[in-house]
Scaffold this active site. Structure first.
Site, PDB file in Angstrom:
ATOM      1  N   ASP A   8       0.767  -1.402  -0.111  1.00 18.74           N
ATOM      2  CA  ASP A   8       0.104   0.495   0.173  1.00 18.74           C
ATOM      3  C   ASP A   8       0.679   0.984  -0.060  1.00 18.74           C
ATOM      4  OD1 ASP A   8      -3.280   0.829   1.454  1.00 18.74           O
ATOM      5  OD2 ASP A   8      -1.579   2.291   1.422  1.00 18.74           O
ATOM      6  N   ASP A 103      -4.453   2.110  -4.694  1.00 19.87           N
ATOM      7  CA  ASP A 103      -2.624   2.577  -4.377  1.00 19.87           C
ATOM      8  C   ASP A 103      -2.650   0.482  -3.457  1.00 19.87           C
ATOM      9  OD1 ASP A 103      -4.281   2.815  -1.396  1.00 19.87           O
ATOM     10  OD2 ASP A 103      -2.801   3.613  -0.896  1.00 19.87           O
ATOM     11  N   GLU A 104      -3.324   0.250  -3.092  1.00 16.86           N
ATOM     12  CA  GLU A 104      -2.787  -1.482  -3.141  1.00 16.86           C
ATOM     13  C   GLU A 104      -3.138  -2.602  -3.574  1.00 16.86           C
ATOM     14  OE1 GLU A 104      -5.174  -1.495   0.329  1.00 16.86           O
ATOM     15  OE2 GLU A 104      -5.893  -0.132  -0.042  1.00 16.86           O
TER      16      GLU A 104
HETATM   17  P1  TTP Z   1      -5.182   4.723   2.027  1.00 18.91           P
HETATM   18  O1  TTP Z   1      -4.103   4.029   1.624  1.00 18.91           O
HETATM   19  O2  TTP Z   1      -6.083   4.323   3.102  1.00 18.91           O
HETATM   20  O3  TTP Z   1      -4.612   6.525   2.767  1.00 18.91           O
HETATM   21  P2  TTP Z   1      -3.314   6.782   1.760  1.00 18.91           P
HETATM   22  O4  TTP Z   1      -2.767   5.824   0.947  1.00 18.91           O
HETATM   23  O5  TTP Z   1      -2.994   8.432   1.176  1.00 18.91           O
HETATM   24  O6  TTP Z   1      -2.326   7.364   3.865  1.00 18.91           O
HETATM   25  P3  TTP Z   1      -1.423   5.754   3.940  1.00 18.91           P
HETATM   26  O7  TTP Z   1      -0.251   5.650   4.274  1.00 18.91           O
HETATM   27  O8  TTP Z   1      -2.298   5.724   5.697  1.00 18.91           O
HETATM   28  O9  TTP Z   1      -2.108   4.282   2.785  1.00 18.91           O
HETATM   29  O10 TTP Z   1      -5.734   5.633   0.905  1.00 18.91           O
HETATM   30  C1  TTP Z   1      -5.199   5.913  -0.663  1.00 18.91           C
HETATM   31  C2  TTP Z   1      -6.104   7.224  -1.230  1.00 18.91           C
HETATM   32  O11 TTP Z   1      -7.426   7.102  -1.550  1.00 18.91           O
HETATM   33  C3  TTP Z   1      -5.316   8.475  -0.770  1.00 18.91           C
HETATM   34  O12 TTP Z   1      -4.502   9.111  -0.936  1.00 18.91           O
HETATM   35  C4  TTP Z   1      -6.132   9.051  -0.633  1.00 18.91           C
HETATM   36  C5  TTP Z   1      -7.115   8.228  -1.477  1.00 18.91           C
HETATM   37  N1  TTP Z   1      -8.680   8.146  -0.246  1.00 18.91           N
HETATM   38  C6  TTP Z   1      -9.670   9.543  -0.598  1.00 18.91           C
HETATM   39  O13 TTP Z   1      -9.628  10.219  -1.678  1.00 18.91           O
HETATM   40  N2  TTP Z   1     -10.650   9.347   1.102  1.00 18.91           N
HETATM   41  C7  TTP Z   1     -10.869   8.490   1.784  1.00 18.91           C
HETATM   42  O14 TTP Z   1     -11.229   8.296   2.863  1.00 18.91           O
HETATM   43  C8  TTP Z   1      -9.275   7.587   1.926  1.00 18.91           C
HETATM   44  C9  TTP Z   1      -8.875   6.948   3.260  1.00 18.91           C
HETATM   45  C10 TTP Z   1      -8.941   7.562   0.899  1.00 18.91           C
HETATM   46 MG    MG Z   2      -1.967   3.988   0.777  1.00 13.86          MG
HETATM   47 MG    MG Z   3      -4.821   2.155  -0.028  1.00 11.72          MG
END
Ligand code: TTP
Ligand code: MG
Ligand code: MG
Length: 358
Positions: A8, A103-104
């Site tokens: 991720d 992203d994952e």
């Molecule tokens: P995530 O992987 O949940 O978060 P992240 O990559 O920003 O941070 P982390 O290091 O904790 O993984 O989500 C991936 C992307 O999805 C995030 O950059 C933006 C989008 N997203 C939204 O648009 N709304 C949301 O509520 C969440 C959780 C994520």
């Molecule tokens: Mg992330």
């Molecule tokens: Mg994610």
């Protein structure tokens, strides 16, 4: 024994923004809508998180918590592009890749592991390749099942690597709060707390009948997850309808040579993606945008299945030749292939979606 990786991106949208604009690096940055428009935070950089700024928070609240917060509007095309590239890197490591979001993804590396190249080595390789090729960091969890791998990838963010050795799943999960469990959202977590269950360990120690009494049909599944047992397969989704690539030209052009050259390059990118997935297509599509932003597509279905860049480019060039005229300026060109013939095995179709508990 399976070896599952969950990878991720760290602070995905904001990390991409900080990569593209060095002046944002090291600073509290959020991507999201404007506070006037009642926008919310989509992503927050780790610098912004120190001020208590989080995803899904109203932008107005975020700005109250951090007065120097820099807000950047989302560039979804760019995030999509980075996502495609990281999934490409994943699928070079193993074809068994299941993207969960932009992203994952989960990777099943069971058949990739050798005595000299353990799952943890593959995880390190993955992190290094993403760092070198995309200049971004991911966090990776390694475990025997999806649920524990996903929880593990989140524990040591950013740039983390957490390995849960086989047999240690229950012990690993025990101290964590129940809302870490994949599928347990805030409502279920609150309900569990009202039953006196705070940690996954406490949950795991409840009897089978307790789960059935309180959670009915989903009870047994929740119990297994709390015990760290999860035999759900990494499912390669083959439901993509097309593979495509497009580029905006540096300058609008009517030059047949330049356009043809671009079609060739885009065809190479599309073909690389088809080859990687072992897909062949029937329909080649050309997308064109004129200088005045008029956008249209032309497509051709061919009798022989296409996969190689030569074949894709040949059909796309035919379509292009019809549209090119002196003085007709093009601004964007895209090439796509669809009409895949990829039978989906029965077991994949029947694989239950990752069910939440609420
Ligand atoms: P995530 O992987 O949940 O978060 P992240 O990559 O920003 O941070 P982390 O290091 O904790 O993984 O989500 C991936 C992307 O999805 C995030 O950059 C933006 C989008 N997203 C939204 O648009 N709304 C949301 O509520 C969440 C959780 C994520
Ligand atoms: Mg992330
Ligand atoms: Mg994610």
């Amino acid at each position: 024994m399976r070896h599952i990786l969950h990878a991720d991106f760290d602070a995905f949208y904001t990390s991409v923004e900080q990569l593209d604009d060095p002046s944002l690096r090291g600073k509290p940055v959020v991507v999201g809508g404007s506070p006037e428009g009642r926008g919310v935070v989509a992503a927050a950089s780790y610098e912004a998180r120190r001020f208590g700024v989080r995803s899904a928070m109203p932008m107005r609240t975020a700005l109250q918590r951090c007065r120097n917060l820099i807000r950047v509007p989302a560039k979804f095309e760019r995030y999509n592009d980075v996502s495609r590239r990281v999934m490409g890197i994943f699928s070079e490591i193993t074809p068994l890749v299941e993207p969960l979001s932009l992203d994952e993804a989960f990777l099943d590396v069971t058949d990739t592991v050798t005595p000299k190249r353990q799952a943890v080595d593959i995880a390190r390789e993955l992190k290094q390749r993403v760092r070198e090729e995309l200049s971004l960091t991911i966090s990776v969890g390694v475990a025997s099942g999806k649920s524990v791998a996903k929880i593990a990838s989140d524990l040591d963010k950013p740039d983390g690597l957490t390995v849960v050795p086989p047999g240690a799943e229950r012990e690993f999960l025990a101290p964590l709060p129940v809302d870490r469990l994949w599928g347990v959202g805030p409502k279920t977590a609150a309900r569990l707390r009202s039953y006196g269950v705070e940690t996954i360990g406490e949950l795991a120690s409840r009897s089978e009948s307790w789960f059935r009494d309180w959670f009915g049909r989903t009870g047994p599944h929740m119990r297994l997850l709390a015990l760290g047992e999860d035999d759900r397969a990494v499912v390669v989704r083959r439901d993509r309808k097309s593979v495509s690539a497009e580029t905006t030209l540096p300058r609008d052009t009517d030059d047949p040579e330049a356009l043809r050259e671009l079609v060739n390059r885009l065809s190479q990118r599309v073909a690389a993606s088809l080859v990687r997935r072992e897909w062949t297509g029937r329909t080649v599509k050309l997308k064109l945008r004129l200088a005045d932003f008029t956008t249209f597509t032309r497509q051709k279905t061919v009798p022989e299945r296409v996969q190689s860049s030569e074949d894709v480019a040949r059909v796309a060039a035919l379509l292009l030749a019809i549209e090119v005229q002196p003085g007709r300026l093009f601004r964007l060109v895209g090439v796509g292939v669809s009409g895949f013939e990829e039978p989906v095995p029965e077991k994949d179709v029947l694989q239950p979606r990752l069910a939440g508990f609420e």
